[in-house]
Design a protein around this motif. Structure first.
Motif, mmCIF file in Angstrom:
data_model
loop_
_atom_site.group_PDB
_atom_site.id
_atom_site.type_symbol
_atom_site.label_atom_id
_atom_site.label_comp_id
_atom_site.label_asym_id
_atom_site.label_seq_id
_atom_site.Cartn_x
_atom_site.Cartn_y
_atom_site.Cartn_z
ATOM 1 N N ALA A 1 2.178 1.700 -3.565
ATOM 2 C CA ALA A 1 1.093 2.077 -4.468
ATOM 3 C C ALA A 1 0.382 3.368 -4.044
ATOM 4 O O ALA A 1 -0.454 3.871 -4.785
ATOM 5 C CB ALA A 1 0.076 0.944 -4.553
ATOM 6 N N ASP B 1 -1.915 3.681 -1.770
ATOM 7 C CA ASP B 1 -3.293 3.191 -1.837
ATOM 8 C C ASP B 1 -4.073 3.550 -0.563
ATOM 9 O O ASP B 1 -3.985 2.856 0.445
ATOM 10 C CB ASP B 1 -3.264 1.678 -2.049
ATOM 11 N N ALA C 1 0.832 -1.204 0.000
ATOM 12 C CA ALA C 1 0.000 0.000 0.000
ATOM 13 C C ALA C 1 0.868 1.254 0.000
ATOM 14 O O ALA C 1 0.524 2.257 -0.648
ATOM 15 C CB ALA C 1 -0.936 -0.004 1.207
ATOM 16 N N THR D 1 -0.472 9.452 0.585
ATOM 17 C CA THR D 1 -1.120 9.300 -0.727
ATOM 18 C C THR D 1 -1.252 10.622 -1.482
ATOM 19 O O THR D 1 -1.983 10.702 -2.466
ATOM 20 C CB THR D 1 -2.518 8.668 -0.563
ATOM 21 N N LYS E 1 -7.262 3.399 0.116
ATOM 22 C CA LYS E 1 -8.271 2.416 0.499
ATOM 23 C C LYS E 1 -7.628 1.267 1.283
ATOM 24 O O LYS E 1 -8.160 0.816 2.300
ATOM 25 C CB LYS E 1 -8.984 1.889 -0.744
#
Length: 149
Positions: free
Chosen positions: A46, A48, A43, A80, A50
């Motif tokens: 990325a 990410d 995560a 993010t 979520k």
């Protein structure tokens, strides 16, 4: 205390069969925590939001090696925001220890990021301590601390 040959036979046989290397078997909880740790690393790479939301406890306390401490919302927003991207991020030699509904995770973090604004690269070499808590059926990151190496 007297020990006869019969009492030594089974341990000697076990050593002969297993060699001198101890056999370590991870518990189901340790394996689940290890998977959550890897999902958290993925995560991060990325960015990410979520995935972070699913992996982090609402009470998250995330501290950085420069002393900044973030709650869950601030951590996810900063992780993010697109201001930088990970070129590489490794969690080396992770160690997981489950104690009741808590898990202690330690590892060596090696990362390289690139700034979106100017393309400048920076490296990080840290020791990480994570504390995970079993909430319902899931393991959630409760705290994270880092130390520069």
């Amino acid at each position: 205390m007297d020990i006869d040959r019969r009492q030594l036979a089974l341990p000697a046989l076990a050593i002969g069969l297993l060699g001198v290397v101890p056999v370590l078997v991870a518990s189901a909880d340790e394996e689940a925590v290890a998977k959550s740790v890897e999902a958290f690393r993925a995560a991060q790479v990325a960015a990410d939001a979520k995935a972070f939301d699913a992996l982090c406890a609402p009470e998250l306390s995330y501290s950085h090696s420069d002393g900044r401490v973030e709650d869950k919302a601030v951590f996810i927003a900063n992780a993010t925001n697109g201001k930088s991207k990970w070129l590489s991020l490794k969690y080396e030699d992770p160690k997981v220890r489950v104690v009741g509904d808590a898990a202690i995770v330690r590892f060596h973090w090696l990362g390289e990021q690139e700034s979106a604004a100017d393309g400048k690269k920076s490296s990080t070499n840290l020791h990480i301590l994570m504390n995970w808590q079993k909430q319902g059926a899931d393991w959630k990151l409760l705290t994270r601390a880092s130390t520069k190496l």
